[in-house]
Design an enzyme around this catalytic site. Structure first.
Site, PDB file in Angstrom:
ATOM      1  N   THR A 153       3.880   0.007   1.804  1.00 36.18           N
ATOM      2  CA  THR A 153       4.370  -1.028   3.101  1.00 36.18           C
ATOM      3  C   THR A 153       4.149  -0.378   4.232  1.00 36.18           C
ATOM      4  O   THR A 153       3.842  -0.896   5.338  1.00 36.18           O
ATOM      5  CB  THR A 153       5.848  -1.248   2.451  1.00 36.18           C
ATOM      6  OG1 THR A 153       5.777  -1.899   1.240  1.00 36.18           O
ATOM      7  CG2 THR A 153       6.396  -2.266   3.455  1.00 36.18           C
TER       8      THR A 153
ATOM      9  N   CYS B 204       7.961  -7.795  -6.227  1.00 35.25           N
ATOM     10  CA  CYS B 204       8.801  -8.046  -4.887  1.00 35.25           C
ATOM     11  C   CYS B 204       9.115  -9.503  -4.774  1.00 35.25           C
ATOM     12  O   CYS B 204      10.273  -9.801  -4.090  1.00 35.25           O
ATOM     13  CB  CYS B 204       8.053  -7.507  -3.903  1.00 35.25           C
ATOM     14  SG  CYS B 204       6.812  -6.411  -4.145  1.00 35.25           S
TER      15      CYS B 204
HETATM   16  N1  PLP Z   1       0.213  -3.481  -1.117  1.00 36.25           N
HETATM   17  C1  PLP Z   1      -0.021  -4.069  -2.382  1.00 36.25           C
HETATM   18  C2  PLP Z   1      -1.426  -4.896  -2.530  1.00 36.25           C
HETATM   19  C3  PLP Z   1       0.882  -3.754  -3.246  1.00 36.25           C
HETATM   20  O1  PLP Z   1       0.790  -4.099  -4.686  1.00 36.25           O
HETATM   21  C4  PLP Z   1       2.118  -3.210  -2.992  1.00 36.25           C
HETATM   22  C5  PLP Z   1       3.153  -2.918  -3.974  1.00 36.25           C
HETATM   23  O2  PLP Z   1       3.651  -3.852  -4.686  1.00 36.25           O
HETATM   24  C6  PLP Z   1       2.398  -2.679  -1.618  1.00 36.25           C
HETATM   25  C7  PLP Z   1       1.501  -2.914  -0.792  1.00 36.25           C
HETATM   26  C8  PLP Z   1       3.752  -1.944  -1.224  1.00 36.25           C
HETATM   27  O3  PLP Z   1       3.607  -0.641  -1.628  1.00 36.25           O
HETATM   28  P1  PLP Z   1       4.907   0.186  -1.841  1.00 36.25           P
HETATM   29  O4  PLP Z   1       5.723  -0.056  -3.044  1.00 36.25           O
HETATM   30  O5  PLP Z   1       4.525   1.493  -1.996  1.00 36.25           O
HETATM   31  O6  PLP Z   1       5.934   0.042  -0.432  1.00 36.25           O
END
Ligand code: PLP
Length: 378
Positions: free
Chosen positions: A71, A324
């Site tokens: 993120t 999420c």
């Molecule tokens: N981008 C994608 C495609 C993801 O699947 C995720 C996680 O669910 C993220 C970004 C976010 O990553 P993080 O959980 O390390 O913040």
């Protein structure tokens, strides 16, 4: 039996990664910014990890900026393109992860163009080219693989179009890093992102790759860590775990692909044979689809709103939409984005190198029991 089929949400940590992190936690507790021996040793762990990661993805160590995960890395790429390069317009898609979608929507004074997608979530390249022809200073932000439906981006074509029209290119590679042999030179993006917990590493650590020809400024202000590009005492344990996890993933990546793709194809065949009118969202051809993700659309049945709960009761963990968003009542923005019938029951099953055929067989029996009300072996 308990079967974990939610590996796109997060993966169990590899025992080797836990060992590596325990060693670092125990023996390297110095602050990497301290100039004494303890600090220098801790700094050494970070720089060795950075070099290992860079070698695996064919980057230079200075192109890797450690972040708190995918993120933050996505946010940084987009905000740098706007604040540092004066990007006036972003081309993205409606099925990006919220780390991209919400970031883009919160920008002020930047135009957003959503590229058209087909019913499988594949980017309409002719429309992308048409949008790029307008000549505005542009960032194209398109994910390498969609986390809910697995559709892969034909990144060669997107890269070539971005070059032709002089646009910056960011790709969220969170679901593909550690799952394919990724070479940043060949990929050709200005920014790509990584999150360790998607490939048996720890949560809360990732990185942003920024092409060395670009000069970016920090998203998080503070100390001079990460060459002044990300303030805050480094997550040294996480960084060591990330490097170890990527190293392990890369050791036998083709073996993992063959194993997991085999399970996915088997599950698709079995579901098609056992559940009438079952459908799959996203591309399903192996060359166009992330091998770890299978998004299934089931026929209507009486307890459809309880689908995930009933699967869970029988020990099968999967998700509806991404982890999420699965708690939200608005349904999946990805399924809406591809025009799917969101009233039909659906579930995302996602696999890892630790998933076994026995687990898939058990899950299939449970699915049949829940969806068709049949009491098979489960
Ligand atoms: N981008 C994608 C495609 C993801 O699947 C995720 C996680 O669910 C993220 C970004 C976010 O990553 P993080 O959980 O390390 O913040």
């Amino acid at each position: 039996m308990k079967v974990y089929l939610d590996n796109a949400a997060t993966t169990p940590m590899a025992p080797e990664v836990i060992d590596e992190m325990s060693m670092v936690m125990r023996d390297f507790y110095g602050n990497p910014s301290s100039v004494h021996l303890f600090g220098r040793n801790a700094k050494g762990i970070i720089e060795v990890a950075r070099r290992k990661i860079a070698a695996i993805i064919n980057a230079e160590p200075k192109e890797i900026i450690f972040t708190s995960g995918g993120t933050e890395a996505d946010n940084m790429a987009i905000l740098c393109a706007v604040n540092d390069f004066g990007v006036e317009r972003i081309i993205s898609s409606e099925i990006e992860h919220h780390a991209v979608g919400h970031t883009v929507e919160h920008l002020e004074g930047v135009k957003i163009d959503w590229v058209k997608l087909n019913e499988n979530g594949a980017v309409d390249l002719a429309h992308l080219e048409e949008l790029l022809q307008s000549g505005e200073k542009t960032l194209v932000s398109l994910m390498h693989a969609n986390n809910e439906i697995g559709t892969l981006l034909p990144y060669h074509q997107v890269r070539d179009l971005c070059k032709k029209y002089d646009a910056y290119f960011h790709s969220d590679t969170v679901q593909t890093m550690g799952h394919y042999e990724l070479d940043v030179r060949e990929f050709g993006a200005d920014f790509i992102t990584c999150s360790a917990h998607k490939f048996h590493g720890p949560k809360g650590i990732g990185f942003l790759y920024v092409n060395k020809d670009l000069k970016v400024s920090p998203l998080i202000q503070g100390g001079a860590q990460e060459r002044g590009l990300r303030g805050g005492t480094e997550n040294i344990t996480g960084i060591a775990g990330l490097a170890k996890a990527l190293e392990l993933a890369n050791e036998d990546v083709q073996e993992h692909i063959d194993h997991v793709q085999g399970l996915k194809s088997y599950m698709m065949e079995q579901l098609t044979a056992r559940i009438p009118d079952v459908q799959f969202h996203g591309e399903t051809e192996p060359a166009k689809s992330l091998y770890t993700v299978l998004n299934v659309c089931f026929p209507e049945f009486e307890n459809k709103s309880m689908l995930l709960f009933l699967l869970d009761l029988d020990g099968v963990a999967c998700s509806g939409g991404s982890a999420c968003t699965s708690g939200s009542s608005t349904g999946s923005h990805v399924l809406r984005g591809i025009g799917a019938d969101i009233n039909r029951p659906n579930a995302r099953f996602s696999f890892s190198r630790y998933t076994t055929k026995e687990e898939i067989d058990y899950a299939l029996d449970v699915i049949e029991k829940v969806v068709l009300g049949k009491f098979v072996n489960a």
